[in-house]
Scaffold this active site. Sequence first.
Site, PDB file in Angstrom:
ATOM      1  N   GLN A 174       0.810  -1.213   0.000  1.00 56.73           N
ATOM      2  CA  GLN A 174       0.000   0.000   0.000  1.00 56.73           C
ATOM      3  C   GLN A 174       0.848   1.269   0.000  1.00 56.73           C
ATOM      4  O   GLN A 174       0.320   2.373   0.129  1.00 56.73           O
ATOM      5  CB  GLN A 174      -0.924  -0.004   1.227  1.00 56.73           C
ATOM      6  CG  GLN A 174      -1.950  -1.133   1.202  1.00 56.73           C
ATOM      7  CD  GLN A 174      -2.774  -1.183   2.479  1.00 56.73           C
ATOM      8  OE1 GLN A 174      -2.584  -0.403   3.405  1.00 56.73           O
ATOM      9  NE2 GLN A 174      -3.699  -2.131   2.529  1.00 56.73           N
ATOM     10  N   HIS A 226      -0.720   0.062   5.564  1.00 57.70           N
ATOM     11  CA  HIS A 226      -1.231   0.981   6.594  1.00 57.70           C
ATOM     12  C   HIS A 226      -0.259   2.129   6.877  1.00 57.70           C
ATOM     13  O   HIS A 226       0.157   2.358   8.010  1.00 57.70           O
ATOM     14  CB  HIS A 226      -1.562   0.221   7.882  1.00 57.70           C
ATOM     15  CG  HIS A 226      -2.702  -0.727   7.748  1.00 57.70           C
ATOM     16  ND1 HIS A 226      -3.244  -1.392   8.818  1.00 57.70           N
ATOM     17  CD2 HIS A 226      -3.403  -1.130   6.655  1.00 57.70           C
ATOM     18  CE1 HIS A 226      -4.232  -2.168   8.401  1.00 57.70           C
ATOM     19  NE2 HIS A 226      -4.346  -2.020   7.086  1.00 57.70           N
ATOM     20  N   GLU A 274     -14.214   4.113  11.130  1.00 60.77           N
ATOM     21  CA  GLU A 274     -14.594   5.144  12.091  1.00 60.77           C
ATOM     22  C   GLU A 274     -14.511   6.553  11.513  1.00 60.77           C
ATOM     23  O   GLU A 274     -13.652   6.853  10.670  1.00 60.77           O
ATOM     24  CB  GLU A 274     -13.692   5.088  13.327  1.00 60.77           C
ATOM     25  CG  GLU A 274     -13.863   3.841  14.164  1.00 60.77           C
ATOM     26  CD  GLU A 274     -13.025   3.873  15.435  1.00 60.77           C
ATOM     27  OE1 GLU A 274     -13.046   2.858  16.166  1.00 60.77           O
ATOM     28  OE2 GLU A 274     -12.369   4.901  15.707  1.00 60.77           O
ATOM     29  N   TYR A 331      -7.947   6.777  20.831  1.00 61.31           N
ATOM     30  CA  TYR A 331      -9.100   6.333  20.054  1.00 61.31           C
ATOM     31  C   TYR A 331      -9.262   4.820  20.035  1.00 61.31           C
ATOM     32  O   TYR A 331     -10.105   4.304  19.313  1.00 61.31           O
ATOM     33  CB  TYR A 331      -9.054   6.950  18.655  1.00 61.31           C
ATOM     34  CG  TYR A 331      -9.354   8.420  18.729  1.00 61.31           C
ATOM     35  CD1 TYR A 331     -10.639   8.900  18.570  1.00 61.31           C
ATOM     36  CD2 TYR A 331      -8.360   9.330  19.060  1.00 61.31           C
ATOM     37  CE1 TYR A 331     -10.927  10.250  18.705  1.00 61.31           C
ATOM     38  CE2 TYR A 331      -8.629  10.684  19.205  1.00 61.31           C
ATOM     39  CZ  TYR A 331      -9.919  11.135  19.025  1.00 61.31           C
ATOM     40  OH  TYR A 331     -10.199  12.473  19.188  1.00 61.31           O
ATOM     41  N   TYR A 361     -10.185 -10.185   9.630  1.00 60.78           N
ATOM     42  CA  TYR A 361     -10.684 -10.596   8.321  1.00 60.78           C
ATOM     43  C   TYR A 361     -11.003 -12.086   8.247  1.00 60.78           C
ATOM     44  O   TYR A 361     -11.776 -12.517   7.396  1.00 60.78           O
ATOM     45  CB  TYR A 361      -9.662 -10.221   7.238  1.00 60.78           C
ATOM     46  CG  TYR A 361      -9.461  -8.737   7.122  1.00 60.78           C
ATOM     47  CD1 TYR A 361     -10.461  -7.918   6.610  1.00 60.78           C
ATOM     48  CD2 TYR A 361      -8.284  -8.136   7.545  1.00 60.78           C
ATOM     49  CE1 TYR A 361     -10.293  -6.548   6.510  1.00 60.78           C
ATOM     50  CE2 TYR A 361      -8.101  -6.765   7.458  1.00 60.78           C
ATOM     51  CZ  TYR A 361      -9.110  -5.980   6.939  1.00 60.78           C
ATOM     52  OH  TYR A 361      -8.937  -4.610   6.862  1.00 60.78           O
TER      53      TYR A 361
END
Length: 491
Positions: free
Chosen positions: A169, A239, A332, A342, A353
Amino acid sequence: MMIGSAGLHLNAQSKPTGEAIYAQACAQCHGPELQGGQAQSLKDAVWQFGSKRSHIFRNIKYGISDFAMPAFEEALSDDAINRVLDFVFESEKKSGSTRPPTPEKIFTLDYELRIDVVAEGLDIPWAIDFLDEEKALITERPGRLRLLEGGKLHPEAIEGTPSVLHEGQGGLLDVSIDPDYAKNGWVYLSYSHLLSDAEGERKPAMTRIVRGKLQDHAWTDQEVIYEAPHDLYTTTRHHYGSRIVFDPNGFLYFSIGERGIAHHAQDIRRPNGKIHRIFKNGSIPSDNPFVERDDALPTIFTFGNRNPQGLAVHPATGHIWETEHGPMGGDELNVIHGGANYGWPSITYGRNYDGGVVSDHRERQGMRQPTLYWKPSIAVSGIHFVNSSSFPRWKNHLLVGALKYEEVRLLDIENDRVMHQEIILKNAGRIRDVCSAPDGAIYLVANGPDTILKLTPSIHGTKIISRSSHIKKSHTCEVGGCLQNLMCLTQ
């Protein structure tokens, strides 16, 4: 895709074909010929809840509760679900279905919108921001910065941009223009930075923030304004976050995902899984929440954030809003408060998953609850507050892009609460970023197809629908022919 339950009575000792399983478990809702019925067609090349095989597999196994799609994890084995998928995909292939083109117009509760494709042929575009009324910059994840000028994409990438790690990513991610660009010329980039001189076969990487200037279609005067300590880089390839925004007080905020190492999000000695706050030159504000602590990185503003790929500043309040990917469920939307935790991975509304439990807790003392969460996940991405005279009815509404569901959602927010959400666009691609142009048009960055889309409200011959509860009329506007008390799109 939704699979309806007809009640299963399959012989556990036999191994029925995918077609047989479909006929018993799915045909009641999706039709015996996959043509649709109570639920969507499965052979029109439109997948409303994720088009990848893994997405559809999880939809069947775990269900989509918001759309009355039951979970089949108790009724069908993984092998049986895969046989159904083989049958469905083969049927779609035989039908010759192709993805429908992006529509030229769409209708929302407030506006009829025109959709124009202003750029195509890009390579995984990730973000867009405007230099002025004529020029915008677009990042391509493989590492190219592109110029959109006068509605046309420059054929050559801007030269001299930093080298990026385009793997997994990672790559060139966000682009953000300094609020004082007209005076100082600064452009900010976030990207995955590789420690190429590190030992080992798999080199570590981390999100890095730089700024530079543009001259003669080249990137110049680069300054590194954030780089994590090299011993805190990781060898994972996902990520990274990452968005960049500026608040009215001159602070720069940026996000870094937890890099797939969940517990790092709770460790304030590490940069990943956090929202950071610095000044535009990279210096650290003296009132940052952890600046006085020896056991924390001084740039950290919040922690416990899984993978934040959306940041936006509310035009009226100046509050920072953030969206982050959950695992399977638990995407979120948060209002960011300095020093707040958080929760990831100690609390979450999602699960792994593979269906496994991430945490048994959805709330804990000292950990903030999301303003809104999506379950199942929509794969939430870029966000943007509308503050444009072109869309007066959407003033201070939040646009939310979604990857998995290929959506743009419009959220009505009052006093930091979400009052309503509407899907205003679907199936035009995986929406990676949303942005307003200086002229008020809304621009979307889409993946698969890789395009830049422009949304503008129609003016002439537009159907006007009142939102007043006591008026039940509609008419066609012919330039100023509005009925009294009806809110015209030209206002």
